[in-house]
Enzyme design. Structure first.
Site, short mmCIF file in Angstrom:
data_model
loop_
_atom_site.label_atom_id
_atom_site.label_comp_id
_atom_site.label_asym_id
_atom_site.label_seq_id
_atom_site.Cartn_x
_atom_site.Cartn_y
_atom_site.Cartn_z
CG HIS A 102 -4.38 1.60 9.77
ND1 HIS A 102 -3.04 1.59 10.09
CD2 HIS A 102 -4.54 2.59 8.84
CE1 HIS A 102 -2.42 2.53 9.39
NE2 HIS A 102 -3.30 3.15 8.63
CG LEU A 155 0.27 7.09 -0.88
CD1 LEU A 155 1.25 5.93 -0.98
CD2 LEU A 155 -1.15 6.62 -1.18
N GLY A 156 1.31 9.20 3.16
CA GLY A 156 1.02 10.21 4.17
C GLY A 156 1.09 9.63 5.57
CB VAL A 212 -14.98 1.10 15.34
CG1 VAL A 212 -16.35 1.43 14.77
CG2 VAL A 212 -14.12 2.36 15.39
CG ASP A 232 -7.21 7.77 -3.59
OD1 ASP A 232 -6.68 7.16 -2.64
OD2 ASP A 232 -6.95 8.96 -3.86
CD GLU A 241 -2.38 9.17 6.54
OE1 GLU A 241 -2.35 9.16 7.79
OE2 GLU A 241 -1.95 8.24 5.85
#
Length: 317
Positions: free
Chosen positions: A237, A187-188, A249, A288, A228
């Site tokens: 990710h 997808l990207g 994180v 999405d 992205e």
């Protein structure tokens, strides 16, 4: 939530050797025509092999980011990013319209400013860490080029005029997006901070760019670009590209692996402590309509790169 303590040695391992791709997929409840495929990690690994100094530059960026977060020295006020969209097309459908392009800019502005309509769907468990990143985007220029290529792959050919592509415009002060046929189910993909300016930016398959026109479900809400651009702003990710890996994180739970489709909530990790996974995070692989938040820790990582001395400081504060 996990604690993150990254030493210089650990960072070197992360950026030079992390290729433990987990094969197990997370829980999913909706069938998708295709699973989300982001080639950012694979592209990074290829760049690391080609440029041994890249790992060192990324280590330095990571050290700078950690210091900025520990000292509380983060960006104040708004960051506005000019966006250049490079459209490479062979078919009429790939020559996406100005309206479709603007719809993608609109999605980025909503998602990075907590204005997305599904932001309120964040579960109570994560309500205390859901973030308004406070970064905005403005369409600066659209550049179009007809091509005979059926697909471009992930070797950055679309960014090189010698290979029929379009070179980035002012990549140190403008975010370049390429809309083209990538192929291979991808997808990207994006380039992390620290890479060469000649290839800096984000590539999105034209079928998943924006909200209208060629945009195809279940990736037709513009979240491929949100994901992205998160990479372009130094986010990993959420599963750390490894089984129970680290995304660097502190306020995101440890994920067993990537999740696909629309996972049922709560979805528990099998990692230590079996935390509930933050499957609705933009840096997972869900559809999405199933991703709708960044965390405060991710916001801090993104903000740090725009500070004076940071890898994207030229965008100005």
């Amino acid at each position: 939530m996990k604690k993150v303590l990254i030493t210089a040695f650990t960072a070197l391992v992360l950026f030079s050797c992390q290729n433990d791709q987990s094969e197990a997929a997370g829980s999913e409840t909706s069938a998708s025509t295709a699973r989300r495929g982001c080639a950012t990690q694979e592209v990074l690994e290829a760049q690391l092999r080609a440029d041994p100094m890249l790992a060192i530059r990324m280590n330095e960026i990571e050290a700078y980011t950690n210091k900025a977060m520990l000292t509380g020295k983060l960006v104040n006020g708004k960051v506005q990013i000019p966006v250049v969209v490079n459209v490479l097309y062979k078919t009429a459908a790939q020559n996406i319209s100005d309206a479709q392009i603007q719809s993608q800019i609109d999605v980025l502005n909503k998602d990075f400013n907590a204005l997305n309509s599904d932001f309120g769907s964040v579960p109570a468990l994560f309500a205390g860490v859901k973030a308004n990143v406070g970064i905005s985007f403005v369409l600066d220029q659209i550049i179009r080029k007809s091509t005979t290529k059926t697909s471009w792959g992930t070797n950055d050919a679309m960014k090189k005029t010698a290979q029929g592509g379009l070179a980035p415009t002012s990549p140190t002060t403008k975010l370049n997006l390429w809309a083209c046929a990538i192929g291979g189910g991808i997808l990207g993909y994006a380039q992390f901070p620290g890479g060469a300016s000649a290839t800096d930016g984000v590539v999105i398959d034209s079928k998943y760019f924006g909200l209208s026109g060629s945009a195809a479900a279940p990736y037709n809400l513009g979240r491929t670009a949100t994901h992205e651009v998160g990479h372009w702003m130094n986010l990993r990710h959420i599963w750390g590209d490894a089984t129970c890996g680290s995304d660097l994180v502190s306020d995101t739970p440890t994920h067993n692996a990537e999740n696909y489709g629309v996972p049922a909530y709560p979805h528990y990790s099998t990692c230590s402590g079996t935390p509930v996974e933050m499957t609705m995070n933009y840096m997972d692989y869900v559809d999405d309509n199933a991703m709708y938040m960044f965390s405060n820790g991710q916001k801090a990582r993104m903000a740090a790169i725009f500070l004076s001395g940071g890898p994207r400081a030229a965008f100005g504060i």
